[in-house]
Motif scaffolding. Structure first.
Motif, short mmCIF file in Angstrom:
data_model
loop_
_atom_site.label_atom_id
_atom_site.label_comp_id
_atom_site.label_asym_id
_atom_site.label_seq_id
_atom_site.Cartn_x
_atom_site.Cartn_y
_atom_site.Cartn_z
N VAL A 200 43.38 33.51 87.98
CA VAL A 200 42.08 32.90 87.70
C VAL A 200 42.16 31.41 87.98
N ARG A 201 41.10 30.84 88.58
CA ARG A 201 41.13 29.41 88.88
C ARG A 201 40.15 28.59 88.04
N ARG A 202 39.09 29.22 87.51
CA ARG A 202 38.09 28.45 86.76
C ARG A 202 37.41 29.35 85.75
N VAL A 203 37.01 28.79 84.62
CA VAL A 203 36.35 29.57 83.58
C VAL A 203 35.16 28.79 83.01
N VAL A 204 34.18 29.53 82.52
CA VAL A 204 33.12 28.98 81.68
C VAL A 204 33.05 29.87 80.44
N GLY A 205 32.59 29.32 79.33
CA GLY A 205 32.57 30.15 78.14
C GLY A 205 31.71 29.60 77.02
N MET A 206 31.43 30.46 76.08
CA MET A 206 30.76 30.07 74.85
C MET A 206 31.39 30.88 73.72
N SER A 207 31.32 30.33 72.50
CA SER A 207 31.91 31.02 71.35
C SER A 207 31.05 30.80 70.12
N ALA A 208 31.26 31.65 69.12
CA ALA A 208 30.50 31.55 67.88
C ALA A 208 31.34 32.04 66.72
N THR A 209 30.98 31.57 65.53
CA THR A 209 31.59 32.02 64.28
C THR A 209 30.44 32.39 63.33
N GLU A 229 38.54 30.40 60.25
CA GLU A 229 38.80 29.09 60.83
C GLU A 229 38.72 29.06 62.35
N VAL A 230 38.38 30.19 62.98
CA VAL A 230 38.35 30.26 64.44
C VAL A 230 37.09 30.97 64.90
N ALA A 231 36.80 30.85 66.19
CA ALA A 231 35.68 31.59 66.77
C ALA A 231 35.99 33.08 66.75
N THR A 232 35.02 33.87 66.29
CA THR A 232 35.23 35.31 66.21
C THR A 232 34.41 36.08 67.25
N HIS A 233 33.65 35.38 68.05
CA HIS A 233 32.92 36.00 69.16
C HIS A 233 33.05 35.05 70.35
N VAL A 234 33.72 35.51 71.40
CA VAL A 234 33.99 34.66 72.57
C VAL A 234 33.53 35.41 73.81
N THR A 235 32.76 34.74 74.63
CA THR A 235 32.33 35.34 75.89
C THR A 235 32.46 34.31 77.00
N GLY A 236 32.75 34.77 78.19
CA GLY A 236 32.93 33.84 79.30
C GLY A 236 32.96 34.53 80.64
N LEU A 245 34.29 37.53 90.18
CA LEU A 245 33.89 36.98 88.89
C LEU A 245 34.02 38.05 87.82
N SER A 246 34.81 37.77 86.78
CA SER A 246 34.97 38.71 85.67
C SER A 246 34.23 38.19 84.45
N THR A 247 33.43 39.05 83.84
CA THR A 247 32.74 38.72 82.60
C THR A 247 33.54 39.29 81.43
N LEU A 248 33.89 38.42 80.48
CA LEU A 248 34.77 38.80 79.37
C LEU A 248 34.02 38.68 78.06
N LEU A 249 34.15 39.67 77.18
CA LEU A 249 33.56 39.61 75.85
C LEU A 249 34.60 40.10 74.85
N MET A 250 35.01 39.22 73.92
CA MET A 250 35.98 39.55 72.88
C MET A 250 35.34 39.22 71.53
N ALA A 344 36.50 25.31 77.38
CA ALA A 344 35.19 25.32 78.04
C ALA A 344 34.08 25.61 77.03
N ALA A 345 34.36 26.52 76.09
CA ALA A 345 33.35 26.84 75.07
C ALA A 345 33.06 25.62 74.19
#
Length: 372
Positions: A200-209, A229-236, A245-250, A344-345
């Motif tokens: 992977v060379r580049r990422v974009v992301g957002m996260s939420a708690t 104490e950490v983000a529990t929903h991460v997508t990018g 392009l891979s879309t990731l949701l954890m 990035a998030a």
């Protein structure tokens, strides 16, 4: 089975950390002809003694005794993630090869020093997950490499659960720095994506708690509330070096989902990949112009693989001088991608991933790790 292996062809393994995960390795090792467990160590001597009773020919030692033992060639590091780098450095200083559970280290800064020390000492570093060496991901890779769905365009990777506090009696560490769904489960999904599509060379992301506290749901402390104490929903979105392009949701915030584990989309079709937290599973392909998905027979991977096959693959590589697949630099790149995605998030901007890695060699169909 071929000819019995000689003592010179067998890698002698010392295990540091005799907790729950060690049992999975001990169940696998008896059928791997190029490995032999000779020593087991744990900060709790009783656990080391119990582990040694489960493994014929192994003896219980202190960690310091194990690092110094002349009949240990490789240290299998099964300690908690916060101790991964410390144990690996001790093994490397003793001139031992190292294979560890994921992640390689708590941070890329720690992992940097670990890999530098291994290079200087002339020893190898391997790291889980080795699930990608099984028939599931490797069959999917064989389809991709043969061009049967055309050029890869995109992929999706989803891991959703309402959270580990429902079943784990002491789940706090999942919700502290170093935890969260991305660092906990991301290595399985990212290692699979990199095995299939390359680095992977580049990422974009957002996260939420969404929730500031969680409540333990089982065990003697059931009902106990603790902070998150950490983000529990991460997508990018991950941009691979090949342009896919891979879309990731954890997520630890989803009660139920029907999303696929991993799918890869190409110019000539689509590919459904089984759960990367397992070694096998059905691979399905949808060809351009087809009316339905079709199952793909096994076409790659170590059949019957389970935890520990990555160690056997490393032993095979030491014997023939070639590269091993569950490589420390691949694990470093996975860690770097995860750190970059979280950065990035936080920043709201895309982040360049400064590391890269070689795409590991494919595992031929029907191969055994000790002889290819």
């Amino acid at each position: 089975m071929g000819h019995p292996m000689t003592d010179q062809q067998i890698l002698r393994v010392g295990v540091v950390g005799a907790g729950n995960i060690s049992g999975a390795y001990f169940d696998t090792f008896p059928r791997l002809e190029n490995l032999r467990v000779t020593a087991i160590a744990d900060l709790d001597p009783a656990r080391a003694t119990l582990g040694a009773k489960e493994v014929p020919g192994a003896r219980a030692l202190t960690p310091e005794e194990l690092y110094a033992a002349p009949d240990v060639d490789l240290v299998l590091n099964l300690t908690i993630p916060a101790a991964h780098a410390e144990v690996a450095h001790a093994a490397i200083r003793a001139g031992k090869h190292v294979y560890g559970e994921k992640p390689l280290a708590a941070t890329t800064a720690e992992a940097d020093t670990l890999l530098e020390a291994a290079d200087a000492a002339g020893v190898r570093v391997g790291c889980a997950p080795d699930t990608v060496l099984g028939t599931g991901v490797q069959t999917a890779r064989a389809v991709l490499d043969a061009g049967e769905i055309g050029a890869p365009v995109a992929a999706t990777a989803f891991m959703v659960t309402p959270g580990h506090e429902r079943w784990h009696p002491a789940p706090e560490f999942y919700y502290r720095p170093g935890g969260g769904p991305l660092l906990d489960m991301g290595p399985y999904y990212l290692t699979a994506l990199i095995t299939l599509l390359g680095p992977v060379r580049r990422v974009v992301g957002m996260s939420a708690t969404p929730r500031g506290t969680r409540t333990i749901g089982s065990g003697p402390r059931s009902g106990t509330e603790f902070p998150v104490e950490v983000a529990t929903h991460v997508t990018g979105v991950l941009e691979h070096e090949n342009g896919a392009l891979s879309t990731l949701l954890m997520s630890f915030d989803v009660w139920a989902g029907s999303l696929p584990r991993i799918e890869v989309y190409g110019t000539g079709g689509s590919l459904s990949v089984p759960d990367p937290n397992g070694f096998d599973g059905e691979v399905r392909m949808f060809r351009a112009g087809a009316k339905e998905w079709e199952p793909v027979p096994e076409r790659g991977g170590y059949p019957g693989a389970s935890r520990g096959y990555g160690v056997a693959d490393l032993a095979r590589a030491l014997a023939d001088g070639g590269p091993h697949r569950a490589d420390g630099r691949l694990a470093y790149h996975v860690l770097d991608v995860m750190e970059s995605l979280l950065a990035a998030a936080r920043s709201g901007e895309s982040a360049w991933v400064t590391s890269t890695c070689e795409r590991p060699a494919a595992v031929p169909a029907g191969a055994r790790p000790e002889a290819q």
